[in-house]
Design an enzyme around this catalytic site. Structure first.
Site, PDB file in Angstrom:
ATOM      1  N   ASN A   3       0.805  -1.235   0.000  1.00 26.57           N
ATOM      2  CA  ASN A   3       0.000   0.000   0.000  1.00 26.57           C
ATOM      3  C   ASN A   3       0.839   1.288   0.000  1.00 26.57           C
ATOM      4  O   ASN A   3       0.386   2.309  -0.486  1.00 26.57           O
ATOM      5  CB  ASN A   3      -1.050  -0.015   1.116  1.00 26.57           C
ATOM      6  CG  ASN A   3      -0.460   0.041   2.495  1.00 26.57           C
ATOM      7  OD1 ASN A   3       0.686  -0.363   2.698  1.00 26.57           O
ATOM      8  ND2 ASN A   3      -1.225   0.524   3.442  1.00 26.57           N
TER       9      ASN A   3
ATOM     10  N   GLU B 124       4.670  -3.701  12.395  1.00 24.40           N
ATOM     11  CA  GLU B 124       3.710  -2.635  12.072  1.00 24.40           C
ATOM     12  C   GLU B 124       2.535  -3.311  11.392  1.00 24.40           C
ATOM     13  O   GLU B 124       2.629  -3.697  10.220  1.00 24.40           O
ATOM     14  CB  GLU B 124       4.352  -1.604  11.134  1.00 24.40           C
ATOM     15  CG  GLU B 124       5.504  -0.834  11.747  1.00 24.40           C
ATOM     16  CD  GLU B 124       5.068   0.187  12.785  1.00 24.40           C
ATOM     17  OE1 GLU B 124       3.863   0.476  12.880  1.00 24.40           O
ATOM     18  OE2 GLU B 124       5.943   0.673  13.523  1.00 24.40           O
TER      19      GLU B 124
ATOM     20  N   CYS C 107      -3.146   1.826   6.613  1.00 19.42           N
ATOM     21  CA  CYS C 107      -3.340   1.224   7.944  1.00 19.42           C
ATOM     22  C   CYS C 107      -3.931   2.243   8.910  1.00 19.42           C
ATOM     23  O   CYS C 107      -4.603   1.890   9.862  1.00 19.42           O
ATOM     24  CB  CYS C 107      -2.015   0.699   8.470  1.00 19.42           C
ATOM     25  SG  CYS C 107      -0.721   1.939   8.406  1.00 19.42           S
TER      26      CYS C 107
HETATM   27  P1  NAP Z   1       0.217  -8.853   4.032  1.00 13.51           P
HETATM   28  O1  NAP Z   1      -0.626  -9.760   3.230  1.00 13.51           O
HETATM   29  O2  NAP Z   1       0.391  -9.169   5.474  1.00 13.51           O
HETATM   30  O3  NAP Z   1       1.632  -8.801   3.292  1.00 13.51           O
HETATM   31  C1  NAP Z   1       2.675  -7.974   3.747  1.00 13.51           C
HETATM   32  C2  NAP Z   1       3.996  -8.533   3.292  1.00 13.51           C
HETATM   33  O4  NAP Z   1       4.190  -9.807   3.909  1.00 13.51           O
HETATM   34  C3  NAP Z   1       4.105  -8.782   1.793  1.00 13.51           C
HETATM   35  O5  NAP Z   1       5.416  -8.514   1.390  1.00 13.51           O
HETATM   36  C4  NAP Z   1       3.786 -10.262   1.683  1.00 13.51           C
HETATM   37  O6  NAP Z   1       4.346 -10.869   0.548  1.00 13.51           O
HETATM   38  C5  NAP Z   1       4.470 -10.777   2.921  1.00 13.51           C
HETATM   39  N1  NAP Z   1       3.977 -12.074   3.378  1.00 13.51           N
HETATM   40  C6  NAP Z   1       2.756 -12.625   3.213  1.00 13.51           C
HETATM   41  N2  NAP Z   1       2.711 -13.834   3.827  1.00 13.51           N
HETATM   42  C7  NAP Z   1       3.927 -14.027   4.382  1.00 13.51           C
HETATM   43  C8  NAP Z   1       4.508 -15.080   5.146  1.00 13.51           C
HETATM   44  N3  NAP Z   1       3.827 -16.177   5.484  1.00 13.51           N
HETATM   45  N4  NAP Z   1       5.783 -14.960   5.552  1.00 13.51           N
HETATM   46  C9  NAP Z   1       6.495 -13.850   5.231  1.00 13.51           C
HETATM   47  N5  NAP Z   1       6.000 -12.822   4.512  1.00 13.51           N
HETATM   48  C10 NAP Z   1       4.724 -12.910   4.100  1.00 13.51           C
HETATM   49  O7  NAP Z   1      -0.299  -7.356   3.994  1.00 13.51           O
HETATM   50  P2  NAP Z   1      -0.671  -6.496   2.717  1.00 13.51           P
HETATM   51  O8  NAP Z   1      -1.983  -6.957   2.211  1.00 13.51           O
HETATM   52  O9  NAP Z   1       0.476  -6.426   1.781  1.00 13.51           O
HETATM   53  O10 NAP Z   1      -0.794  -5.040   3.360  1.00 13.51           O
HETATM   54  C11 NAP Z   1      -1.922  -4.574   3.973  1.00 13.51           C
HETATM   55  C12 NAP Z   1      -1.825  -4.713   5.487  1.00 13.51           C
HETATM   56  O11 NAP Z   1      -0.670  -4.014   5.959  1.00 13.51           O
HETATM   57  C13 NAP Z   1      -2.993  -4.079   6.195  1.00 13.51           C
HETATM   58  O12 NAP Z   1      -3.393  -4.910   7.260  1.00 13.51           O
HETATM   59  C14 NAP Z   1      -2.425  -2.769   6.725  1.00 13.51           C
HETATM   60  O13 NAP Z   1      -3.086  -2.241   7.832  1.00 13.51           O
HETATM   61  C15 NAP Z   1      -1.033  -3.184   7.053  1.00 13.51           C
HETATM   62  N6  NAP Z   1      -0.145  -2.013   7.107  1.00 13.51           N
HETATM   63  C16 NAP Z   1       0.304  -1.606   8.320  1.00 13.51           C
HETATM   64  C17 NAP Z   1       1.112  -0.473   8.411  1.00 13.51           C
HETATM   65  C18 NAP Z   1       1.623  -0.004   9.738  1.00 13.51           C
HETATM   66  O14 NAP Z   1       2.548   0.804   9.730  1.00 13.51           O
HETATM   67  N7  NAP Z   1       1.086  -0.448  10.866  1.00 13.51           N
HETATM   68  C19 NAP Z   1       1.452   0.225   7.259  1.00 13.51           C
HETATM   69  C20 NAP Z   1       0.968  -0.220   6.029  1.00 13.51           C
HETATM   70  C21 NAP Z   1       0.173  -1.345   5.964  1.00 13.51           C
HETATM   71  P3  NAP Z   1       3.440 -11.147  -0.760  1.00 13.51           P
HETATM   72  O15 NAP Z   1       3.070  -9.820  -1.286  1.00 13.51           O
HETATM   73  O16 NAP Z   1       4.346 -11.899  -1.643  1.00 13.51           O
HETATM   74  O17 NAP Z   1       2.245 -11.933  -0.285  1.00 13.51           O
END
Ligand code: NAP
Length: 496
Positions: free
Chosen positions: A170, A269, A303
């Site tokens: 994002n 995060e 987020c």
């Molecule tokens: P996500 O599905 O959790 O993926 C995040 C990252 O983790 C991606 O690089 C993903 O790779 C990787 N990943 C997925 N499964 C994994 C595993 N089993 N082991 C290691 N890495 C893995 O999240 P997203 O859909 O990309 O992002 C949206 C989420 O991020 C929302 O919940 C949002 O609130 C949160 N977010 C939080 C913050 C904060 O600062 N608190 C900031 C931005 C976003 P792939 O893409 O290859 O699946």
């Protein structure tokens, strides 16, 4: 609602040249300062559903080579004087600023966000390099006398070691620089794994990093379709001492369990479900302006996005009307069309999730004052939506919406607002609008989150500690403390 015109197809070949050219950044993995060609992970334009480029699909062996490269560079980088590390980061900041427009276009192409949001992201992302260029030269320690007078306490801060950085789609630039900046400033070498949906921005930034003088092996980047096993293999290697993850709470939980096996230090995060509380005495137009930013930055895919609008009875109807007008007037389209104010969502899966949450709320009595159903398009669009009369136990109130949907709930008393705001496992961000600053601060203190915006819809700033309470995370990024996430305190008991 303005209608979608055409299918938003721009001529990719002519519109995106230089650093904005997807093909330039699909050249390979970046390990030990070398590009390694490969294919396997298609990158899609969410405004059309068409493939833009393919990036390599790293194996576990590739990841272990990246750990080797990070290890080979570790001692030299740790010894590099802070001033020198600082100047490299500062050059990287300048290069990102020089190429800001191309990077913004690239983010818009692969992520879908509106160009204005992408420009904002590049400026925000680059600022982490400038901030940590400055912090690199201010790493300090501590000296104390023991109360008994027996000895002296000297605390040094050492780089923690090789860090694995995992980022979401994002904010493809800012989530990476928010980790790379402090890690490199602290003296750590890193392996970055960007999200599969938006790897091109990460590769583009690495190019600039190399140009800025980041030595080979200090920064390694790999994309993989197999993130679970690839990450598990890196965490199992005793040379890896840090995991810094930004993403969903679900994946965060899995990674914490994985990191526990080798007791790797974690910064997390994670997801959010921000309440946006508006009191009767709020400045209505300021509250609506703030709501538009808190809800619609990145089309709601943030987020910190305001997910639950709690509005006091006396101002409720005027707020719903004002927000509806503003949301209905937004122009939907491809992010890279300069007129667009709300781009597509990242995937069809994201649109389906929003549709499920909105449909369930409507079935239970919510009313859409604008939007409320997906659009018929080859791109992944969901229109800006306002829902009123939402039941507080609807799934919409408990799951992250991650889209342009403002769900509005009515409340009567301050205590009720705090109770409703806290009725979630998340604790990242909250917003409070009231002209009575005493009340706003009291309510802000009562809400269990890591961050609170008081009469303000935007809180992200590289100089501030960003992070969440409850299941929104562990640790903080940015600010003066962000660098400590990449340092290990070492206590020397000294007698002299
Ligand atoms: P996500 O599905 O959790 O993926 C995040 C990252 O983790 C991606 O690089 C993903 O790779 C990787 N990943 C997925 N499964 C994994 C595993 N089993 N082991 C290691 N890495 C893995 O999240 P997203 O859909 O990309 O992002 C949206 C989420 O991020 C929302 O919940 C949002 O609130 C949160 N977010 C939080 C913050 C904060 O600062 N608190 C900031 C931005 C976003 P792939 O893409 O290859 O699946």
């Amino acid at each position: 609602m303005k209608p979608i015109e055409g299918d938003f197809e721009m001529t990719l070949d002519t519109a995106f040249t230089g650093y904005a050219d997807p093909a330039l950044h699909a050249e390979g993995l970046y390990i030990g300062g070398k590009w390694e060609a490969g294919t396997g992970i298609p990158v899609t334009d969410p405004s059309t559903g068409k493939t833009l480029a393919e990036v390599p699909d790293a194996s576990i062996e590739d990841a272990m080579r990246a750990v080797d490269a990070a290890e080979a560079a570790a001692a030299g980088w740790r010894r590099t004087p802070p001033r020198q590390r600082s100047e490299i980061l500062r050059r990287w900041f300048t290069l990102m600023t020089d190429h800001a427009e191309e990077l913004a276009l690239l983010i818009s192409i692969e992520n879908g966000k509106a160009l204005a949001d992408a420009r904002g992201e590049v400026a925000y992302a680059a600022e982490f390099f400038r901030w940590y260029a400055e912090e690199a030269t201010r790493i300090g320690g501590e000296f104390r006398h023991t109360p008994s007078g027996a000895h002296n306490i000297l605390v040094d801060h050492e780089p923690i070691g090789i860090a694995v950085l995992i980022t979401p789609w994002n904010f493809p630039a800012a989530m990476a620089t928010r980790k790379i900046g402090p890690a490199l400033a602290a003296g750590c070498t890193v392996i970055l794994k960007p999200a599969s949906e938006t790897p091109l921005t990460a590769y583009a930034m690495v190019r600039l990093g190399a140009e800025a003088g980041v030595p080979p092996g200090v920064l390694n980047v790999l994309t993989t379709s197999n993130p679970g096993p690839v990450t598990a293999a890196m965490l199992a290697d005793p040379r890896v001492r840090k995991l810094s993850f930004t993403g969903s709470t679900g994946v965060g939980r899995t990674l914490l369990a994985e990191a526990a096996k080798t007791v790797v230090n974690c910064s997390m995060e994670l997801g959010g479900n921000a309440p946006f509380v508006v009191f009767d005495d709020a400045d209505l137009s300021a509250a609506i302006d703030g709501a538009m930013v808190a809800k619609m930055r990145n089309g709601g895919e943030a987020c910190t996005a305001a997910n639950r609008f709690y509005v006091q009875s006396g101002i409720h109807d005027a707020f719903v009307e004002g927000l509806t007008q503003r949301m209905a007037a937004l122009k939907l389209g491809a992010g890279y069309d300069p007129d667009t104010q709300c781009g597509p969502m990242i995937t069809t899966k994201a649109v389906d999730k929003i549709d499920r949450l909105v449909s369930e709320a409507k079935d239970r009595g919510a009313r859409a004052t604008t939007g409320g159903a997906p659009l018929d398009s080859s791109g992944y669009y969901y229109p800006p939506t306002v829902l009123e009369n939402v039941p507080t136990d609807a799934s919409l109130a408990h799951e992250e919406i991650f889209g342009p949907v403002a769900a509005i709930y009515r409340f009567e008393t301050e205590e009720e607002a705090i109770r409703l705001a806290n009725a979630t496992e998340y604790g990242l961000a909250a917003y409070v609008y009231s002209r009575d600053i005493m009340r706003a601060m009291h309510v802000g203190r009562g809400i269990e989150t890591g961050m609170v915006g008081i009469n303000r819809g935007l809180m992200s700033d590289p100089a501030a500690p960003f992070g969440g309470a409850k299941q929104s995370g562990l640790g903080r990024e940015g600010g003066v403390t962000g660098i400590l996430e990449f340092m290990e305190p070492k206590y020397f008991a000294v007698e002299f």
